[in-house]
Design a protein around this motif. Structure first.
Motif, PDB file in Angstrom:
ATOM      1  N   UNK A   1      65.270 -43.980 -39.510  1.00 55.58           N
ATOM      2  CA  UNK A   1      66.684 -44.235 -39.799  1.00 55.58           C
ATOM      3  C   UNK A   1      66.959 -44.095 -41.301  1.00 55.58           C
TER       4      UNK A   1
ATOM      5  N   UNK B   1      65.914 -44.361 -46.644  1.00 57.89           N
ATOM      6  CA  UNK B   1      65.318 -44.059 -45.341  1.00 57.89           C
ATOM      7  C   UNK B   1      64.168 -45.014 -45.034  1.00 57.89           C
ATOM      8  N   UNK B   2      64.092 -45.494 -43.802  1.00 60.48           N
ATOM      9  CA  UNK B   2      63.004 -46.407 -43.432  1.00 60.48           C
ATOM     10  C   UNK B   2      62.016 -45.727 -42.481  1.00 60.48           C
ATOM     11  N   UNK B   3      60.891 -46.413 -42.257  1.00 62.47           N
ATOM     12  CA  UNK B   3      59.779 -45.809 -41.525  1.00 62.47           C
ATOM     13  C   UNK B   3      60.168 -45.357 -40.112  1.00 62.47           C
TER      14      UNK B   3
END
Ligand code: FAD
Ligand code: SF4
Ligand code: SF4
Ligand code: SF4
Ligand code: SF4
Ligand code: SF4
Ligand code: FES
Lengths: 280, 344, 245
Positions: B286, B281-283
């Motif tokens: 997403x 998971x990214x900031x």
């Protein structure tokens, strides 16, 4: 096994760099210029990234937005999203950070030499692409025709406004810009999503490489447009984002199927991406 | 190098000497933990349980600790940053062949293009005394993965051939260590005994792969859409137990820990794994493997294909730990590969 | 300037308060990094401003609600500390589970036993900036929160289930000892202290974001356990629940 290793070669050890200039690009984005304390160059290729450390907070991967043709310092343009990026936004000139890298493959300069180029940047996709655009302009005779398309959501979200004006008046390339929408009369340029700029440029698909960087949603539409224009899969080049922790192919976070985005990427051709089931 | 035979009593003496003299550093061995087994610092040879089935955690923890400080720093106008690499000498006694194969995978992953000092310097100062596994865990399938026996990755390898241990000497380091013990030269008859013991144990593995291990990559290539992944993942807790206990799981997270006095702090890495929800998971919010089916499938591809293609070692050594640990009873790669093979 | 920190006490259980007292001392003694301006004493609510207000216990009366709203106005960061304040205790823990429709299956008829408890979590009345779960809450997390505040790092809930830290601690799984455990569906961050201490996890730190409740039920059934067994254990750490039964 490598036998001559010492702790000094720790993959986690950053070099110290000083923040020598900060400039706001918009509400959420700033550009930071750094210089290494030891006076050395970063030595990046366009499209590569660094891991920036704020001690006590953490590390984050950030593309180098300045071209390697610019010597003595390098620039990172950063959107404030989480811990590291928000903390970075509070720093002033003179602050020290840690830098590891450069990492990743970068854009395929050798392949691009002598070819025509179509740059397509959406929003902060301009950050990594700016490095290559300036590199191409600084080595202009090595490349053929250059078209650059830039789109962002609104006039308020335009980035590097001074640079955009330069490109606009630059005789060496054709530069077109659009905003998705504009509620007032602050903007007299194109309005519409980035694909609406495509009919306005002409290029020879056989000789052209499209380099596309933007949010995931943009890729789908822009790639379709490129294919429609007759570009081959391996003439479409993109830069992908993944969670990253180490940047050196160890931590596993950035995997896209069997590839590591920090090693084989972040730059991939559409031909590669098509064969990777997890890529888009 | 001359292989040897050592009596059980003399082996105990040898281990006690290693502990006393620290000739190969701190001695770590396989010990009982209630009715299970785990690696720990040995106080004496009597603690050693070479007849074990499986260790709770694989011995990789000595080269790649659960939590490992990698940097120390002091804040200030110019931060002072020091790498931290603990490279004390260690001698591991009683490592099973499949766990040795796991360590070899680590050497490949953490060596290579960007060598990692933290892991490799510990490895460089380590001695491995293996033991052939004669009592495999019912969930293990090392025989099918070709990892029940190994001819590399150890300094010495012990095989219980009845009253005595056969000692296969793997390196000159191992050779000079065992020379200090009371042993006799191994005869061809001894070697035959060793080979027979090894062959017999292969039959004791209760879980078997219904294909050759080298057919797994092609099988996976052809079955990305297999519904086995969805069926199995339905009960997945995303608890991460399978990746935490695995001898071939190499992934980690990195975190900073500032001291409360704000004079400095440290950066550490900690085991992490692709079965956990936040791993990709990214900031922006997403998540590149948002669904448990995607995570489950990814792990299976790691085990059966990706790691092999990247590092030439299979990403699963068939130890069975994940199958033991998984409360949903879905984690065993052998089972998933078999189901896909059978077209389930 | 040192951040000004206050602790406020509402309806909770003894264990939590003891733990809080412990880590207050730890903070004062070891760090001196913060100024404790209020400590639990409810009556001395003067018009101070707080950088961090820790709220223990849940709000059960109208006066409580008024008071929490006043504290909120004066606090830059308001932290729910412990299971009672974070979730309203076991009661709401169960409610959160049952938002996942499936959990009705787990609790079966017992579910309605708990709907009568009026306790609600602090977040039902005011905006809560950070949650420190647990019963008792883990002091390391309070320290982590203070560190985040001091360094400007975002305080994030620990998201992995208890099993992760339980494996790192090299424990023998409770299920292997023939007991049940809520570790796979419970938010970790406590170093799996209970399992390490020879017991099991009874879920005091609230569920993970995506608890696989059906799977936990199957799991219990496989080990011959029922949901009532589980509830019996839940009672142990929450007196309020006992009263309601
Ligand atoms: C190759 C690459 C180049 C990038 N270039 C830029 C750039 O030029 N400018 C820019 O503003 N942003 C860029 N990003 C995105 C940027 O890395 C994230 O916004 C940043 O990591 C968020 O970190 P944080 O600590 O502020 O957020 P938090 O939410 O606190 O994240 C915690 C940690 O998770 C990891 N992480 C979270 N989000 C991301 C992400 N999107 N990508 C990778 N790791 C992540 C990081 O290790 C991060 O420190 C790039 C990402 C990648 C992968
Ligand atoms: S995947 Fe399972 S069986 Fe294979 S090596 Fe890992 S723990 Fe052992
Ligand atoms: S299976 Fe998952 S956790 Fe294990 S090494 Fe591969 S990506 Fe990492
Ligand atoms: S496969 Fe099993 S052990 Fe692995 S995360 Fe899912 S439930 Fe946990
Ligand atoms: S004891 Fe509980 S927390 Fe630990 S691994 Fe087993 S189920 Fe998970
Ligand atoms: S192990 Fe479970 S019950 Fe114990 S503190 Fe952690 S979450 Fe709470
Ligand atoms: S960022 Fe760690 S492997 Fe790519």
């Amino acid at each position: 096994m490598v036998m001559q290793l010492s702790a000094k070669q720790s993959l986690h050890l950053p070099r110290i760099a000083e923040l020598i200039r900060v400039e706001a690009l918009s509400d959420r984005e700033k550009v930071f210029e750094f210089k290494f304390d030891d006076g050395k160059e970063l030595g990046q290729m366009p499209g590569q990234f660094v891991e920036i450390s704020i001690f006590g907070v953490g590390e984050a991967p950030i593309s180098v937005t300045s071209s390697p043709t610019h010597k003595g310092s390098f620039e990172l343009a950063v959107r404030a999203t989480g811990s590291v990026t928000n903390k970075l936004h509070t720093l002033d000139k003179g602050a020290k950070v840690g830098i590891r890298g450069p990492f990743g493959n970068g854009f395929p300069i050798q392949t691009l030499k002598g070819k025509d180029i179509l740059f397509v940047a959406g929003g902060i996709g301009l950050f990594p692409l700016r490095s290559l655009i300036n590199y191409v302009l600084d080595n202009r005779k090595d490349f053929g025709e250059v078209n650059t398309l830039f789109g962002c959501r609104s006039p308020q979200e335009r980035l590097f406004i001074g640079q955009l004006a330069e490109w606009n008046s630059c005789k060496d390339m054709c530069f077109l810009e659009t905003v998705d929408r504009c509620a007032d009369d602050s903007w007299s340029g194109n309005v519409g999503v980035i694909t609406t700029l495509f009919p306005k440029v002409s290029f020879d698909p056989a000789k052209t490489y499209a380099i596309v960087v933007g949010p995931p949603i943009m890729y789908r539409f822009v790639i379709a447009e490129c294919l429609k224009k007759g570009l081959a899969d391996d003439h479409i080049i993109m830069s992908l984002e993944r969670r990253m922790k180490c940047g050196v192919g160890k931590c596993g976070h950035c995997q896209i199927n069997g590839l590591y985005c920090c090693q084989e990427g972040p730059v991939f051709t559409y031909a590669q991406v098509k064969s990777l089931k997890e890529a888009v | 190098m001359q292989n040897r035979v050592i009596s059980k009593k003399d082996l105990a003496g040898f281990v006690d000497d290693l502990i006393k003299t620290k000739a190969a550093g701190e001695v770590i061995g396989i010990k009982a933990k209630d009715d299970k087994f785990n690696f720990g610092t040995l106080k004496n040879a009597a603690e050693l349980r070479l007849d074990y089935d499986i260790a709770l955690l694989p011995p990789k923890k000595y080269f790649f600790p659960q939590i490992e400080t990698v940097l120390k720093y002091e804040f200030g106008a110019t931060p002072k940053v020091e790498p931290v690499v603990d490279d004390k000498a260690m001698c591991l006694v009683g490592v099973h062949p499949f766990d040795i194969r796991g360590i070899l995978l680590f050497d490949a992953v953490y060596g290579g293009a960007n060598p990692d000092a933290n892991l490799l310097m510990k490895r460089r100062n380590s001695t491995i005394i293996g033991v052939d596994c004669l009592t495999p865990n019912p969930k293990s399938f090392a025989a099918s993965m070709g990892t029940a026996v190994t001819d590399e990755g150890f300094d010495l390898m012990l095989t219980d051939i009845g009253g005595d241990y056969f000692v296969t000497v793997g390196t000159t380091k191992g050779d000079s260590l065992i020379k200090k013990a009371k042993t006799r030269d191994a005869t061809p008859a001894d070697q035959e005994k060793r080979d027979k013991v090894r062959k017999d144990t292969l039959k004791k593995y209760q879980v078997t792969l219904k294909m050759k291990a080298d057919e797994i990559p092609a099988l996976l290539d052809a079955n990305w859409e297999s519904k086995v992944f969805n069926d199995k993942a339905a009960t997945c807790f995303s608890c991460g137990s399978c990746v935490m206990v695995c001898p071939t799981c190499v992934c980690f997270d990195v975190q900073d820990d500032p001291a409360l006095n704000l004079k400095g702090g440290e950066r550490y890495r900690r085991w992490d794994g692709c079965m956990l929800t936040e791993f990709a998971k990214v900031a922006s919010g997403e998540n590149f493997r948002e669904h448990k089916e995607q995570r489950f499938r990814h792990r299976m591809y790691r085990k059966g294909k990706y790691l092999l293609e990247r590092y030439k070692y299979l990403g699963c050594v068939g130890c069975g730990r994940c199958a033991i640990a998984c409360l949903a009873q879905i984690a065993s790669p052998a089972e998933t590969f078999n189901l896909i093979k059978e077209g389930k | 300037m040192k951040p000004r920190v206050a602790f406020f006490d509402f309806t909770g259980c003894e264990g939590c308060q003891l733990e809080v007292l412990n880590f207050n001392l730890e903070i004062v003694d070891l760090i001196g990094a913060v100024d404790i301006v209020e400590f639990r004493e409810a009556s001395s609510d003067h018009s101070d401003e707080y950088d961090i207000a820790f709220i223990e216990g849940s709000q059960t009366t109208d006066r409580d609600v008024e008071r929490i709203q006043k504290i909120r106005e004066r606090a830059k960061i308001l932290v729910a500390l412990g299971a009672c304040s974070c979730t309203g205790g076991v009661n709401a823990l169960k409610n959160r589970f049952s938002m996942e429709e499936n959990l009705k299956v787990v609790y079966g008829d017992s579910a309605k036993l708990y709907t009568t408890i009026p306790t609600r979590p602090t977040s039902a009345y005011v905006k809560v900036d950070a949650f420190i779960h647990g019963c008792p809450p883990n002091r390391n997390e309070v320290i982590r929160l203070v560190k985040c505040l001091l360094t400007g790092k975002k305080f994030e809930l620990y998201h992995d289930p208890v099993c992760v830290e339980c494996k790192l601690a090299e424990n023998i799984c409770a299920f292997e000892r023939g007991e049940f455990c809520l570790g796979p569906v419970t938010r970790g961050g406590c170093n799996a202290v209970c399992v390490t201490g020879g017991r099991k996890c009874w879920g005091c730190r609230a569920p993970v974001d995506e608890p696989n409740v059906n799977s936990e039920k199957e799991l219990l059934a496989r080990y011959g356990l029922t949901v009532d067994d589980m509830l019996m254990q839940l009672k142990i750490f929450n007196g309020a629940l006992e009263v309601s039964k």
